[in-house]
Design an enzyme around this catalytic site. Structure first.
Site, PDB file in Angstrom:
ATOM      1  N   LEU A  34       0.817  -1.224   0.000  1.00 35.42           N
ATOM      2  CA  LEU A  34       0.000   0.000   0.000  1.00 35.42           C
ATOM      3  C   LEU A  34       0.852   1.277   0.000  1.00 35.42           C
ATOM      4  O   LEU A  34       0.392   2.320   0.432  1.00 35.42           O
ATOM      5  CB  LEU A  34      -0.980   0.004   1.196  1.00 35.42           C
ATOM      6  CG  LEU A  34      -1.930  -1.205   1.269  1.00 35.42           C
ATOM      7  CD1 LEU A  34      -2.784  -1.142   2.542  1.00 35.42           C
ATOM      8  CD2 LEU A  34      -2.856  -1.253   0.050  1.00 35.42           C
ATOM      9  N   LYS A  86       7.380   3.582  -9.653  1.00 30.41           N
ATOM     10  CA  LYS A  86       7.277   3.870 -11.095  1.00 30.41           C
ATOM     11  C   LYS A  86       7.406   5.335 -11.482  1.00 30.41           C
ATOM     12  O   LYS A  86       7.135   5.693 -12.636  1.00 30.41           O
ATOM     13  CB  LYS A  86       5.959   3.317 -11.632  1.00 30.41           C
ATOM     14  CG  LYS A  86       4.741   3.969 -10.990  1.00 30.41           C
ATOM     15  CD  LYS A  86       3.499   3.758 -11.816  1.00 30.41           C
ATOM     16  CE  LYS A  86       2.367   4.616 -11.318  1.00 30.41           C
ATOM     17  NZ  LYS A  86       1.154   4.536 -12.061  1.00 30.41           N
ATOM     18  N   SER A 126       8.122  -2.279 -19.718  1.00 32.26           N
ATOM     19  CA  SER A 126       7.696  -1.006 -20.303  1.00 32.26           C
ATOM     20  C   SER A 126       8.369  -0.779 -21.645  1.00 32.26           C
ATOM     21  O   SER A 126       9.504  -1.226 -21.878  1.00 32.26           O
ATOM     22  CB  SER A 126       8.099   0.114 -19.338  1.00 32.26           C
ATOM     23  OG  SER A 126       8.007   1.376 -19.969  1.00 32.26           O
ATOM     24  N   TYR A 153      14.589   4.298 -13.020  1.00 28.19           N
ATOM     25  CA  TYR A 153      13.342   3.531 -13.180  1.00 28.19           C
ATOM     26  C   TYR A 153      13.419   2.657 -14.435  1.00 28.19           C
ATOM     27  O   TYR A 153      13.177   1.441 -14.393  1.00 28.19           O
ATOM     28  CB  TYR A 153      12.135   4.480 -13.282  1.00 28.19           C
ATOM     29  CG  TYR A 153      10.941   3.843 -13.930  1.00 28.19           C
ATOM     30  CD1 TYR A 153      10.131   2.952 -13.239  1.00 28.19           C
ATOM     31  CD2 TYR A 153      10.641   4.088 -15.284  1.00 28.19           C
ATOM     32  CE1 TYR A 153       9.052   2.329 -13.859  1.00 28.19           C
ATOM     33  CE2 TYR A 153       9.576   3.472 -15.908  1.00 28.19           C
ATOM     34  CZ  TYR A 153       8.786   2.599 -15.196  1.00 28.19           C
ATOM     35  OH  TYR A 153       7.732   1.974 -15.817  1.00 28.19           O
ATOM     36  N   LYS A 157      13.674  -1.733 -15.121  1.00 27.97           N
ATOM     37  CA  LYS A 157      12.884  -2.602 -16.020  1.00 27.97           C
ATOM     38  C   LYS A 157      13.825  -3.460 -16.859  1.00 27.97           C
ATOM     39  O   LYS A 157      13.609  -4.660 -17.040  1.00 27.97           O
ATOM     40  CB  LYS A 157      11.964  -1.757 -16.912  1.00 27.97           C
ATOM     41  CG  LYS A 157      10.843  -1.050 -16.160  1.00 27.97           C
ATOM     42  CD  LYS A 157       9.856  -2.036 -15.541  1.00 27.97           C
ATOM     43  CE  LYS A 157       8.803  -1.368 -14.694  1.00 27.97           C
ATOM     44  NZ  LYS A 157       8.046  -2.294 -13.834  1.00 27.97           N
TER      45      LYS A 157
END
Ligand code: UD1
Length: 343
Positions: A34, A86, A126, A153, A157
């Site tokens: 969360l 992200k 991505s 970021y 990935k």
């Protein structure tokens, strides 16, 4: 029926995917800490599908906690791994946080999966891995070269894709599907779940809908001097519900298909590029709401133009993103009105 573990399942794409999985009869356990989502999302999911998914409030980087989830749910047959930080700009300021969160959670997850003999993983990647493709690689298919990442970021990935390949090379029973998303937008047609950006939105569509709602005085368009027909950047905007459905197809293929490669990669986009100015016009057309905007300078690190060649996903997954853009934009506006109590 089979149980799927969805990490980051209360997030934007994770929540929409959970809905589609449950509607196709899968049992779902969500793990999420969360950190960038709300527990209330579980109520939204339940209101759509008539049942709450199982939920564990844990961090995927914690081996002991994650291990206990797999022990509690021995029927897990596959994992969809969304959980990650992200925000591109934040990753430049806090690279170590991004490397810890995004690399640590995947490594831990793969270790725990191995421990529990769970052999299927779908990973959220991505189109950022392609950087700015050369003209001959537009639209971009999966064979386009990977380019040096422009942010920590983006680098996470790329490295995560490599981690998955190395893990699969060493363990021939592990199957992975890497999904490279273009620009996900919109919200569930019920307006019971959608995107909930923290603070000032960095992404285009949440900024547009907040401007439409009067929360922001105007949109700033980052650059109109690019080498594109109207000078603004071009992206492939894909409806989040279409994207969610691709995950269900990917899971089904992993569980059912015998003749698949051990690691498969799919671009998930519409195949259509839209400029920033076109998207604003389409939003106005879809909703009847005018978006005040001014043109400002380019945003550092922005790619000029990129859109997908989704042929491989169309043919092999039997999937396509075909929701009309006006419907997609109307869904985003319906969601924004819902969360702001606008009639
Ligand atoms: C970025 C990341 C991508 C990430 C995605 C979701 C890069 C190159 N891309 O995509 O990896 O998955 O965010 O977090 O890092 N724009 C404006 N005004 C605004 C906001 C955006 O004009 O206020 C323009 C941008 O210049 C861009 C387009 O809108 O041309 C889309 O921007 P955005 O929604 O931030 O997505 P990307 O930058 O494509």
């Amino acid at each position: 029926m089979s149980r799927i573990l969805v990490t980051g399942g209360t997030g934007y794409i994770g929540s929409h995917t959970t809905v589609e999985l449950m509607q196709q009869g899968y049992d779902v356990t969500i793990v999420d800490n969360l950190s960038n989502s709300s527990i209330d999302v579980l109520d939204g999911i339940a209101a759509i599908v008539g049942k709450k998914p199982e939920f564990a409030n844990i961090d995927c980087g914690n081996f002991v906690d994650l291990d206990s989830v797999f022990t509690t749910y021995p029927d897990i047959v596959g994992v969809i791994h969304f959980a990650a930080s992200k925000a591109v700009g934040e990753s430049v300021e806090k690279p170590l946080l991004y490397y810890r969160n995004n690399l640590g959670s995947l490594v831990t997850l793969l270790e725990v999966m191995q421990q529990h003999h769970v052999q299927n993983i779908v990973f959220s990647s991505s189109c950022t891995v392609y950087g700015q493709p050369d003209k001959e690689h537009l639209p971009v298919d999966e064979t386009a070269p990977i380019q040096q990442a422009l942010s920590p970021y983006g680098n996470t990935k790329q490295i995560n894709e490599e981690i998955i390949r190395d893990a699969a090379h060493a363990d021939k029973s592990l199957h992975a599907t890497i999904l490279r998303y273009f620009n996900p937008i919109g919200a569930h047609p019920s307006a019971l779940i959608g995107e909930l950006p923290n603070g000032v939105p960095q992404n285009l569509l949440p900024f547009i809908t907040q401007t439409a709602a009067g929360l922001r005085p105007e949109l700033k368009v980052f650059g109109d001097d690019y080498n594109t027909p109207d000078g603004s950047c071009i992206r492939d905007y894909i409806y989040v519900v279409d994207l969610a459905k691709a995950h269900v197809k990917a899971v089904a293929r992993m569980l059912e298909s015998k003749d698949r490669e051990q690691v498969e990669v799919f671009n998930l986009g519409t195949g259509r590029g839209l400029s920033v100015l076109e998207l604003i016009r389409d939003f106005e057309k879809a909703t009847g709401v005018k978006i005040p905007y001014t043109i400002v300078g380019r945003r550092e690190g922005d790619i000029e133009q990129v859109w997908a060649a989704p042929k491989k996903a169309n043919e092999i997954l039997g999937w396509s993103a075909d929701t009309p853009i006006t419907e997609v934009l109307a869904s985003a506006w319906k969601w924004e009105k819902h969360i702001r109590n606008i009639k």
